[in-house]
Design a protein around this motif. Structure first.
Motif, PDB file in Angstrom:
ATOM      1  N   GLU A  72       5.800  -4.546  -4.358  1.00 44.41           N
ATOM      2  CA  GLU A  72       4.379  -4.546  -3.952  1.00 44.41           C
ATOM      3  C   GLU A  72       3.835  -5.979  -3.987  1.00 44.41           C
ATOM      4  OE1 GLU A  72       2.080  -1.990  -3.291  1.00 44.41           O
ATOM      5  OE2 GLU A  72       0.148  -2.585  -4.128  1.00 44.41           O
ATOM      6  N   LEU A  76       3.123  -8.179  -0.502  1.00 43.89           N
ATOM      7  CA  LEU A  76       1.765  -8.629  -0.157  1.00 43.89           C
ATOM      8  C   LEU A  76       1.715 -10.151  -0.060  1.00 43.89           C
ATOM      9  CD1 LEU A  76      -0.247  -6.113  -2.369  1.00 43.89           C
ATOM     10  CD2 LEU A  76      -0.045  -6.105   0.141  1.00 43.89           C
ATOM     11  N   THR A 106       3.080   5.807  -4.285  1.00 46.21           N
ATOM     12  CA  THR A 106       1.896   5.435  -5.060  1.00 46.21           C
ATOM     13  C   THR A 106       2.147   4.185  -5.882  1.00 46.21           C
ATOM     14  OG1 THR A 106       2.619   6.907  -6.831  1.00 46.21           O
ATOM     15  CG2 THR A 106       1.027   7.784  -5.261  1.00 46.21           C
ATOM     16  N   GLU A 109       0.984   0.998  -3.726  1.00 43.75           N
ATOM     17  CA  GLU A 109      -0.252   1.523  -3.168  1.00 43.75           C
ATOM     18  C   GLU A 109      -0.774   0.733  -1.974  1.00 43.75           C
ATOM     19  OE1 GLU A 109      -4.352   2.947  -5.315  1.00 43.75           O
ATOM     20  OE2 GLU A 109      -2.607   2.457  -6.573  1.00 43.75           O
ATOM     21  N   ARG A 110      -0.863  -0.580  -2.127  1.00 42.08           N
ATOM     22  CA  ARG A 110      -1.460  -1.389  -1.066  1.00 42.08           C
ATOM     23  C   ARG A 110      -0.437  -1.715   0.024  1.00 42.08           C
ATOM     24  NH1 ARG A 110      -3.553  -6.389  -3.910  1.00 42.08           N
ATOM     25  NH2 ARG A 110      -4.126  -7.028  -1.809  1.00 42.08           N
ATOM     26  N   LEU A 111       0.791  -1.966  -0.404  1.00 44.24           N
ATOM     27  CA  LEU A 111       1.817  -2.327   0.581  1.00 44.24           C
ATOM     28  C   LEU A 111       2.117  -1.162   1.519  1.00 44.24           C
ATOM     29  CD1 LEU A 111       3.667  -4.755   1.309  1.00 44.24           C
ATOM     30  CD2 LEU A 111       5.470  -3.647  -0.034  1.00 44.24           C
ATOM     31  N   HIS A 114      -0.231  -0.941   4.399  1.00 40.32           N
ATOM     32  CA  HIS A 114      -0.488  -2.165   5.165  1.00 40.32           C
ATOM     33  C   HIS A 114       0.187  -2.086   6.534  1.00 40.32           C
ATOM     34  CE1 HIS A 114      -1.212  -6.317   6.136  1.00 40.32           C
ATOM     35  NE2 HIS A 114      -1.868  -6.474   4.992  1.00 40.32           N
TER      36      HIS A 114
END
Lengths: 326, 326
Positions: A72, A76, A106, A109-111, A114
């Protein structure tokens, strides 16, 4: 399936169309139906000139070491630098455990949401060789779709590290920061393929992490290939994926590695080794399926195991049997 | 050849007749003529129930480390203890260098002329697999002739250590007593198979030897197989073969190893692994000899290497070709 359409969308499609085409192409590659296999071969061969553009990074470590958190953070960071990142996995146990190591998005989460990232769990079922082959081909598809960093994760069950090291440009082993007698054992075979060793969670006990770094560095000095003084010696780095500390330094170490090694030569060797691995595996499969071999193998194996038949004699008998009745 | 006569002399002959029969049997096994191969198979199968009685010790180390001096000292010590000792070698380079590592018997002056010792240089020529197979079969013949310790030496070229570890009960790596940055690098793959590590010439610089012992011991702690806490952890010993110091302690360490490990299970695994190694090797040989494969292989290999054909596609094409025209 409409192969031309998939090919066109994969190469030139708008983001959403490309992502759909990529998913379809992977489904095709993972299919066990013979007609799909032929289509997949045609698609791969057509796309091959557009592949190879990514940097391929392998990552291994025991569960709990923080691989997902690291991916992650690294993913990012790389997207910030303008890259597009694909994350794949080789987990031969995923059909048993009912879920891949990457199934739980989970933890990324952000990756995972994206638009410049693509995350795909391990293909499930089959032998390690089969799982690895599908991941290898998926990696090619991702490259054709323009992802320029591919991360392949594995949990290090059995020989999966060797398989992942055999398809990536750099292989990273992630460790916990224990030192001394508590130092987490490194599986022997992994030392042969590790290019970088990362001590994660170094912030939890900086002293232990420093000692572990020194200890691993010292041990690594013992294990260099004979006669290759100029060889890359695996480096040890500390970082904290959770706090995002050490990620740029990690990527700089990867860049140093790329500069020091002939990646193109490594890829040529990998491709040929992979071809022979598949050939050997196919030959053994056909051998085991031969009626005469199926008939003889259990008895001869038992005799060899019991020490009543020389192994070499048994091998010769079985080879003769497999060549018969063509 | 008169196989029954060889068999009888080998099992029950007077010392000289037995030694001649052993030499003849080894010549038979090393022959490449097909009718000799059939006779060798028959002889081996007949002798098999009389084999397995020796303790099998593998030994590796770079040239100059003192293997011959060590074997001389250990061999004479074991003969003193009532044993009969056979010394064999696996040296795939012997056909190139024109002489085996054991060819120079002057380095084992007393052992080579002892009636309770039998020394045989490496079979020459052929692949590592072929050389190792002949050595493995020669070991069985020595056992049938009543030698109860077999030492198999190798110089550690390429994969020969793995081959020797795969045919012996304990595998010993011999090192020189440098420490620190001068510490002699251990070839990575060897760590996976070393059961004992011996630092020879420890008398030359005792401090360096002590530091090397500590350093190797510490490094070894890092490399244990996951999930096997009870596993034998390779031990490090110092000795001086030239001065005959540490030989009884070495043999005591070997005894401890034998007590700690299930040697019978190791041999069963080795026999089956050997059978499959020979099968895989035979299958690949037949594959490479197939007319269609010979025709296609150079071009497809070049395309895979150049990155214009996926490795998996090339493998499938070649496997189809090898299955054709039966």
């Amino acid at each position: 399936m409409n192969i031309e359409r998939i090919e066109a969308d994969l190469l030139h499609g708008a983001p959403m169309a490309q992502r759909r085409a990529l998913a379809k192409a992977i489904t095709l590659i993972e299919s066990t139906r013979p007609e799909h296999r032929a289509e997949a071969d045609a698609l791969l061969t057509a796309l091959l000139p557009r592949t190879g553009g990514a940097f391929r990074l392998g990552l291994s470590g025991v569960p709990g070491v923080g691989k997902s958190t690291f991916i992650e953070a690294l993913g990012l960071y790389l997207i910030d630098q303008g890259h597009r990142v694909a994350v794949l996995a080789v987990d031969p146990s995923s059909s048993v455990s009912g879920g891949s190591i990457l199934g739980d998005k989970t933890r990324m989460e952000r990756l995972s949401v994206h638009e410049r990232a693509f995350i795909r769990p391990s293909p499930s079922g089959g032998t390690l060789g089969g799982v690895a082959e599908k991941t290898r081909e998926t990696m090619l598809l991702c490259e054709a779709a323009g992802y320029d960093v591919v991360i392949v994760e594995t949990v290090g069950v059995g020989q999966s590290e060797t398989a992942v090291a055999g398809m990536t440009d750099v292989f990273v082993l992630m460790q916990l920061p224990n030192a001394g007698d508590d130092l987490q054992a490194i599986k022997k075979g992994v030392m042969e393929v590790a290019d970088l060793i990362v001590i994660n969670k170094a912030d939890l006990d900086p002293d232990a992490a420093t000692r572990a770094e020194a200890q691993i560095t010292s041990a690594l000095r013992l294990f260099t290939q004979h006669g290759r003084a100029s060889e890359w010696r695996a480096r040890v780095l500390r970082l904290s994926a959770l706090k995002g500390q050490g990620i740029p330094e990690f990527w700089a170490a990867v860049a140093a590695y790329r500069a020091a090694r002939d990646i193109a030569a490594r890829r040529r060797e990998q491709a040929l080794a992979w071809m022979w691995e598949r050939i050997d595996s196919g030959l053994r499969e056909a051998f085991r399926a031969h009626p005469r071999v199926r008939e003889l193998l259990p008895r001869l194996s038992a005799e060899v195991s019991a020490g009543t038949l020389p192994a070499s004699t048994a091998a010769r008998k079985l080879l003769e049997a497999s060549a018969s009745r063509c």
